[in-house]
Every structure is written in structure tokens, then in C-alpha cells.
Design a protein around this motif. Sequence first.
Motif, short mmCIF file in Angstrom:
data_model
loop_
_atom_site.label_atom_id
_atom_site.label_comp_id
_atom_site.label_asym_id
_atom_site.label_seq_id
_atom_site.Cartn_x
_atom_site.Cartn_y
_atom_site.Cartn_z
N HIS A 54 0.78 -1.20 0.20
CA HIS A 54 0.03 0.10 -0.26
C HIS A 54 0.93 1.20 -0.05
O HIS A 54 1.10 1.93 1.02
CB HIS A 54 -0.99 0.08 1.20
N MET A 78 -6.11 3.44 2.41
CA MET A 78 -7.50 3.96 1.56
C MET A 78 -7.18 4.27 0.10
O MET A 78 -8.07 4.65 -0.77
CB MET A 78 -7.58 5.18 2.26
N HIS A 79 -5.79 4.10 -0.57
CA HIS A 79 -5.81 4.46 -1.78
C HIS A 79 -5.14 3.16 -2.58
O HIS A 79 -4.57 3.35 -3.56
CB HIS A 79 -4.31 5.52 -1.74
N GLY A 80 -5.82 1.96 -2.40
CA GLY A 80 -5.58 0.84 -2.98
C GLY A 80 -4.11 0.09 -2.62
O GLY A 80 -3.43 0.74 -1.86
N ARG A 102 0.52 4.18 -0.85
CA ARG A 102 -0.03 5.69 -0.67
C ARG A 102 -0.84 5.43 0.57
O ARG A 102 -1.96 6.30 0.75
CB ARG A 102 -0.63 6.08 -1.77
#
Length: 136
Positions: A54, A59-61, A56
Amino acid sequence: MNEHGPDAPWDDPSWTRSWLDLDKSWRDLQRLFVMPNQSPAEMGLDLVRGDVHHPRGMMHGYECHYQVLDPNRVDVVARQIARFDKADVLALYIAGGRTDERLRSDVNYVGHYLATAQEFTARQAEAGNGLVYRIG
């Protein structure tokens, strides 16, 4: 290995025969292949070694993990994972205290990917090929 990249279409038969996608079953297969009392302790783990990333934040894929195994390692992995079946998946869940209503569907889900991995690795080993797998 092949000319297809990870963005090849899912319905392309040549892609599905060249790449192994374990979907979300990889975490359970990691646990299955290192269950207590397995000999050797990391039987087949090379097929599911790794994790999603992850970069980023959650919450950002995520980014998938890709791994290449050479032909010698594929042969070892194929023989090792052939020893497991759906009953082993069920035993893994029960040993972990699972008894909920999703138990059957989870066993079927992981059992499906276990069988897919077994067929794929056996086919690749027989052909003397290495393989690429994806986690994510």
C-alpha cells in the motif's frame, strides 16, 4: 515465460495458462503451507511468499506482488502442494477456531485456488517451465 503482461485480459486463455492468480486466497494458503506439524515447515510456501503493498496508504489501493519461480523450484513446489486438499483447508480453519456460517464458502473458495495452483504448478513442472504468480 510469455509475452503477456499483468494487464492482459482475464478472458484470454493463453494468459490464464501462463500466469497464476491466487486472488485473495494467498493469505490462507500461506497459513496452510506452514501449519504446525508440517514437514518440512515451509512446504510449498514459495508459491505464496509475498504480500500486497500500500504505497499511498490503505485507503488508496494496493499494488500486487509478482514473483517468478525457476523451473527447479516449480517442480519442488508442485510436488509439495499436491499433498494438500480441501480437508486440510477445513482443518486449518477449525484449528483456528472457525465455526461461523461462512466456513463452508471460505473452504470452497480457498480449496478452489488450491486446486488451481496444484493444476497450474503440475502443468508447468511437467513442461519444465518456470512460472509467474501474483498476489493481490
